[in-house]
Write an enzyme that holds these catalytic residues in place. Structure first.
Site, PDB file in Angstrom:
ATOM      1  CE  LYS A  11      -3.980  -2.206   2.261  1.00 17.02           C
ATOM      2  NZ  LYS A  11      -5.005  -2.074   3.333  1.00 17.02           N
ATOM      3  CE1 TYR A  51      -9.512  -2.999   0.509  1.00 19.92           C
ATOM      4  CE2 TYR A  51      -8.671  -1.100  -0.675  1.00 19.92           C
ATOM      5  CZ  TYR A  51      -8.463  -2.208   0.130  1.00 19.92           C
ATOM      6  OH  TYR A  51      -7.194  -2.519   0.565  1.00 19.92           O
ATOM      7  NE  ARG A  87      -7.175 -13.328   5.803  1.00 16.75           N
ATOM      8  CZ  ARG A  87      -7.587 -12.096   5.511  1.00 16.75           C
ATOM      9  NH1 ARG A  87      -7.305 -11.540   4.343  1.00 16.75           N
ATOM     10  NH2 ARG A  87      -8.291 -11.407   6.380  1.00 16.75           N
ATOM     11  CG  ASN A 114      -3.700  -2.297   6.801  1.00 16.73           C
ATOM     12  OD1 ASN A 114      -3.608  -1.894   5.652  1.00 16.73           O
ATOM     13  ND2 ASN A 114      -4.645  -3.152   7.177  1.00 16.73           N
ATOM     14  CG  HIS A 117      -5.706  -6.390   0.191  1.00 14.12           C
ATOM     15  ND1 HIS A 117      -6.872  -6.432   0.924  1.00 14.12           N
ATOM     16  CD2 HIS A 117      -5.873  -7.272  -0.840  1.00 14.12           C
ATOM     17  CE1 HIS A 117      -7.698  -7.293   0.346  1.00 14.12           C
ATOM     18  NE2 HIS A 117      -7.113  -7.812  -0.727  1.00 14.12           N
ATOM     19  CD  GLU A 128      -9.038  -9.350  -3.362  1.00 15.62           C
ATOM     20  OE1 GLU A 128      -9.869  -8.996  -2.514  1.00 15.62           O
ATOM     21  OE2 GLU A 128      -7.911  -9.788  -3.060  1.00 15.62           O
TER      22      GLU A 128
HETATM   23  P1  CMP Z   1      -7.467  -4.556   3.819  1.00 15.66           P
HETATM   24  O1  CMP Z   1      -7.001  -5.925   4.161  1.00 15.66           O
HETATM   25  O2  CMP Z   1      -6.864  -3.915   2.634  1.00 15.66           O
HETATM   26  O3  CMP Z   1      -9.048  -4.599   3.615  1.00 15.66           O
HETATM   27  C1  CMP Z   1      -9.909  -3.561   3.996  1.00 15.66           C
HETATM   28  C2  CMP Z   1      -9.179  -2.416   4.585  1.00 15.66           C
HETATM   29  O4  CMP Z   1      -9.978  -1.480   5.258  1.00 15.66           O
HETATM   30  C3  CMP Z   1      -8.237  -2.927   5.649  1.00 15.66           C
HETATM   31  O5  CMP Z   1      -7.193  -3.623   5.066  1.00 15.66           O
HETATM   32  C4  CMP Z   1      -7.877  -1.651   6.375  1.00 15.66           C
HETATM   33  O6  CMP Z   1      -6.783  -0.999   5.779  1.00 15.66           O
HETATM   34  C5  CMP Z   1      -9.124  -0.821   6.178  1.00 15.66           C
HETATM   35  N1  CMP Z   1      -9.816  -0.655   7.441  1.00 15.66           N
HETATM   36  C6  CMP Z   1     -10.393  -1.603   8.174  1.00 15.66           C
HETATM   37  N2  CMP Z   1     -10.928  -1.078   9.291  1.00 15.66           N
HETATM   38  C7  CMP Z   1     -10.659   0.257   9.237  1.00 15.66           C
HETATM   39  C8  CMP Z   1     -10.942   1.344  10.078  1.00 15.66           C
HETATM   40  N3  CMP Z   1     -11.616   1.182  11.232  1.00 15.66           N
HETATM   41  N4  CMP Z   1     -10.523   2.570   9.708  1.00 15.66           N
HETATM   42  C9  CMP Z   1      -9.848   2.743   8.549  1.00 15.66           C
HETATM   43  N5  CMP Z   1      -9.546   1.731   7.693  1.00 15.66           N
HETATM   44  C10 CMP Z   1      -9.944   0.510   8.050  1.00 15.66           C
END
Ligand code: CMP
Length: 140
Positions: A11, A51, A87, A114, A117, A128
């Site tokens: 990311k 998403y 994961r 984070n 993904h 995906e």
């Molecule tokens: P990802 O695995 O890419 O899939 C969905 C994403 O939503 C997740 O990682 C986070 O980066 C994001 N996400 C999930 N919960 C929150 C939250 N409470 N606030 C902001 N982003 C979130």
């Protein structure tokens, strides 16, 4: 266990910090092979499609804004049980809850920023992967 393919995104928080190689090292150390990879600037439309399952969540706008805020590296990873294995390698979505040594524990900044993904199931992995790669771009 069967050889699987999963979809990964490194990311914008990671490309901004120039740590895509460090993330890839953790992927490869776990025995996953990067069989396709490209660095792209995701469009807002691509991020919203990707998403879509989260479109009703309160953080959806923030999530899309973040994913288009800079380049990302999209990848296909291959290996035995690759979906579950990746994961495990990523760690929990919230880095404060991620296990020691996982990508998110080591590198992620917050639940939103984070670092990576990874697909959550075989069906979503196929969808995906197909959103970002054609078959001849994946070389196992
Ligand atoms: P990802 O695995 O890419 O899939 C969905 C994403 O939503 C997740 O990682 C986070 O980066 C994001 N996400 C999930 N919960 C929150 C939250 N409470 N606030 C902001 N982003 C979130």
């Amino acid at each position: 266990m069967a050889i699987e393919r999963t979809f990964s995104i490194i990311k914008p928080d990671a490309t901004a910090r120039n740590i895509t190689g460090a993330v890839n090292a953790l992927i490869e150390q776990a025995g996953l092979r990067i069989v396709a990879q490209k660095r792209i600037q995701m469009t807002r439309g691509q991020a919203e499609t990707f998403y879509a399952v989260h479109s009703a969540r309160p953080f959806f706008g923030e999530l899309v804004d973040f994913m288009v805020s800079g380049p990302v590296v999209v990848q296909v990873l291959e290996g035995e049980g690759a979906i579950a294995k990746y994961r495990d390698v990523m760690g929990a979505t919230d880095p404060s809850k991620a296990a020691e040594g996982t990508i998110r524990k080591v590198h992620a900044k917050s639940i939103g920023e984070n670092t990576v993904h990874g697909s959550d199931a075989a069906e979503t992995a196929a969808i995906e992967i197909a959103q970002f790669f054609s078959g001849n771009e994946i070389v196992g």
